[in-house]
Design a protein around this motif. Structure first.
Motif, mmCIF file in Angstrom:
data_model
loop_
_atom_site.group_PDB
_atom_site.id
_atom_site.type_symbol
_atom_site.label_atom_id
_atom_site.label_comp_id
_atom_site.label_asym_id
_atom_site.label_seq_id
_atom_site.Cartn_x
_atom_site.Cartn_y
_atom_site.Cartn_z
ATOM 1 N N VAL A 113 0.834 -1.202 0.000
ATOM 2 C CA VAL A 113 0.000 0.000 0.000
ATOM 3 C C VAL A 113 0.870 1.254 0.000
ATOM 4 N N GLU A 114 1.939 1.255 0.810
ATOM 5 C CA GLU A 114 2.823 2.421 0.862
ATOM 6 C C GLU A 114 3.470 2.666 -0.495
ATOM 7 N N THR A 115 3.952 1.597 -1.139
ATOM 8 C CA THR A 115 4.613 1.734 -2.438
ATOM 9 C C THR A 115 3.639 2.230 -3.498
ATOM 10 N N ALA A 116 2.455 1.612 -3.549
ATOM 11 C CA ALA A 116 1.468 1.999 -4.554
ATOM 12 C C ALA A 116 0.977 3.427 -4.332
ATOM 13 N N THR A 117 0.711 3.785 -3.078
ATOM 14 C CA THR A 117 0.224 5.134 -2.778
ATOM 15 C C THR A 117 1.259 6.184 -3.141
ATOM 16 N N ARG A 118 2.518 5.913 -2.817
ATOM 17 C CA ARG A 118 3.588 6.864 -3.145
ATOM 18 C C ARG A 118 3.662 7.092 -4.659
ATOM 19 N N ALA A 119 3.579 6.004 -5.431
ATOM 20 C CA ALA A 119 3.652 6.128 -6.888
ATOM 21 C C ALA A 119 2.462 6.908 -7.442
ATOM 22 N N LEU A 120 1.259 6.594 -6.957
ATOM 23 C CA LEU A 120 0.068 7.290 -7.454
ATOM 24 C C LEU A 120 0.096 8.767 -7.082
ATOM 25 N N ASP A 121 0.594 9.082 -5.881
ATOM 26 C CA ASP A 121 0.701 10.484 -5.469
ATOM 27 C C ASP A 121 1.699 11.238 -6.344
ATOM 28 N N LEU A 122 2.842 10.618 -6.624
ATOM 29 C CA LEU A 122 3.859 11.266 -7.456
ATOM 30 C C LEU A 122 3.345 11.516 -8.870
ATOM 31 N N GLY A 124 0.208 12.011 -9.573
ATOM 32 C CA GLY A 124 -0.972 12.870 -9.524
ATOM 33 C C GLY A 124 -2.233 12.180 -10.003
ATOM 34 N N VAL A 125 -2.349 10.883 -9.742
ATOM 35 C CA VAL A 125 -3.522 10.130 -10.192
ATOM 36 C C VAL A 125 -4.745 10.575 -9.401
ATOM 37 N N ARG A 126 -5.811 10.933 -10.126
ATOM 38 C CA ARG A 126 -7.033 11.434 -9.497
ATOM 39 C C ARG A 126 -8.216 11.141 -10.414
ATOM 40 N N ASP A 127 -9.372 11.605 -10.010
ATOM 41 C CA ASP A 127 -10.585 11.407 -10.789
ATOM 42 C C ASP A 127 -10.409 11.984 -12.193
ATOM 43 N N GLY A 128 -10.707 11.169 -13.198
ATOM 44 C CA GLY A 128 -10.632 11.634 -14.577
ATOM 45 C C GLY A 128 -9.320 11.354 -15.279
ATOM 46 N N THR A 129 -8.299 10.913 -14.549
ATOM 47 C CA THR A 129 -7.022 10.595 -15.186
ATOM 48 C C THR A 129 -7.010 9.139 -15.635
ATOM 49 N N THR A 130 -6.065 8.819 -16.495
ATOM 50 C CA THR A 130 -5.875 7.445 -16.957
ATOM 51 C C THR A 130 -4.487 6.988 -16.531
ATOM 52 N N VAL A 131 -4.400 5.793 -15.967
ATOM 53 C CA VAL A 131 -3.120 5.290 -15.488
ATOM 54 C C VAL A 131 -2.912 3.860 -15.977
ATOM 55 N N ALA A 144 -2.199 -1.150 -6.462
ATOM 56 C CA ALA A 144 -2.211 0.087 -7.240
ATOM 57 C C ALA A 144 -3.471 0.190 -8.093
ATOM 58 N N VAL A 145 -3.882 -0.923 -8.689
ATOM 59 C CA VAL A 145 -5.098 -0.920 -9.506
ATOM 60 C C VAL A 145 -6.297 -0.484 -8.673
ATOM 61 N N GLN A 146 -6.459 -1.086 -7.500
ATOM 62 C CA GLN A 146 -7.630 -0.789 -6.677
ATOM 63 C C GLN A 146 -7.615 0.639 -6.138
ATOM 64 N N LEU A 147 -6.440 1.113 -5.712
ATOM 65 C CA LEU A 147 -6.352 2.470 -5.185
ATOM 66 C C LEU A 147 -6.594 3.507 -6.281
ATOM 67 N N ALA A 148 -6.048 3.255 -7.471
ATOM 68 C CA ALA A 148 -6.260 4.187 -8.581
ATOM 69 C C ALA A 148 -7.733 4.218 -8.981
ATOM 70 N N ILE A 156 -5.721 0.902 -16.654
ATOM 71 C CA ILE A 156 -5.377 -0.134 -17.626
ATOM 72 C C ILE A 156 -4.294 -0.994 -16.985
ATOM 73 N N GLY A 157 -4.501 -2.298 -16.964
ATOM 74 C CA GLY A 157 -3.544 -3.179 -16.302
ATOM 75 C C GLY A 157 -2.935 -4.186 -17.250
ATOM 76 N N THR A 158 -1.607 -4.279 -17.260
ATOM 77 C CA THR A 158 -0.940 -5.284 -18.075
ATOM 78 C C THR A 158 -0.703 -6.538 -17.245
ATOM 79 N N ALA A 159 -0.970 -7.684 -17.867
ATOM 80 C CA ALA A 159 -0.774 -8.970 -17.194
ATOM 81 C C ALA A 159 -0.807 -10.066 -18.245
ATOM 82 N N GLY A 160 -0.377 -11.258 -17.855
ATOM 83 C CA GLY A 160 -0.377 -12.387 -18.770
ATOM 84 C C GLY A 160 -1.783 -12.841 -19.108
ATOM 85 N N PRO A 161 -1.924 -13.626 -20.178
ATOM 86 C CA PRO A 161 -3.249 -14.086 -20.612
ATOM 87 C C PRO A 161 -4.022 -14.829 -19.529
#
Length: 219
Positions: A113-122, A124-131, A144-148, A156-161
């Motif tokens: 949570v700390e890592t994901a929150t720090r990245a999203l804050d840096l 500037g992820v907020r309502d209306g943005t795309t990440v 990060a997906v859930q917090l964003a 948009i999330g990248t992952a294997g099939p």
């Protein structure tokens, strides 16, 4: 430092501004395996106890600590300058919060949570943005997906099939299969696998495969 073994070690104690917990569950991260294998390049005194986040019951309170007492259930992180200390029967935490959910989930929540929150804050992820969240099925990625998404961002999330449905269930658009936002659910810390503390080496081996979909936890 190639070997990961379960052995007796000196019991830690809470210092000023710290608490000690009787650990019920603790997380395993890629950082732990990189440190053990030498890929980080950092040198730590041996024997070294890995792990940075844990959930448990407070059994010792250091000087200057208020708002928490012996017997309280908490989850949190060790002093990161020590690069570990959580994968044990007792751990000293530098930051913590009341444990609001299942302890297995909370064991892996703090660092992710700390890592994901720090990245999203840096960013500037907020309502209306795309990440774009790379590795959306991994430990930090799932958080990060859930917090964003909770901030109102289009995720948009990248992952294997094999993990496209899983990524969609967290609230992201899986890139392989195109459009189709899944319904957002409650925030969780998905668990990849739970190992007993004595099998810490197996947990490290799973982490090193790079195919753990969620958090690896030791109990």
């Amino acid at each position: 430092m190639q070997a990961a073994i379960c052995a007796e070690n000196a019991e830690p104690h809470a210092g000023t501004g710290q608490i000690r917990v009787a650990v019920r569950a603790s997380g395993v991260t890629p950082g732990d395996t990189c440190l053990r294998s030498g890929r980080f390049g950092a040198q730590v005194p041996l024997p070294h106890v890995p792990g940075v986040d844990a959930a448990g019951v407070v059994d010792e309170v250091g000087d200057g600590v208020t708002g928490v007492g012996v017997g309280d259930e908490v989850f949190g992180m060790v002093d990161l300058a020590r690069l570990g200390g959580a994968n044990a029967e007792h751990a000293v935490l530098a930051v913590w919060a009341a444990k609001p959910a299942a302890e297995l989930e909370q064991a892996g929540a703090a660092a992710n949570v700390e890592t994901a929150t720090r990245a999203l804050d840096l960013l500037g992820v907020r309502d209306g943005t795309t990440v774009l969240v790379a590795g959306a099925a991994g430990g930090v990625g799932t958080v990060a997906v859930q917090l964003a998404a909770a901030r109102g961002a289009k995720v948009i999330g990248t992952a294997g099939p094999a993990t496209q449905d899983f990524v969609a269930s967290l609230g992201a658009i899986p890139v392989v299969y195109g459009d189709g936002l899944a319904e957002r659910g409650a925030f969780t810390v998905p668990l990849a696998e739970v190992f007993p503390l004595a099998r810490a080496a197996d947990a490290h081996r799973l982490s090193e495969t790079g195919h753990a979909h969620g958090k690896i936890v030791l109990v």
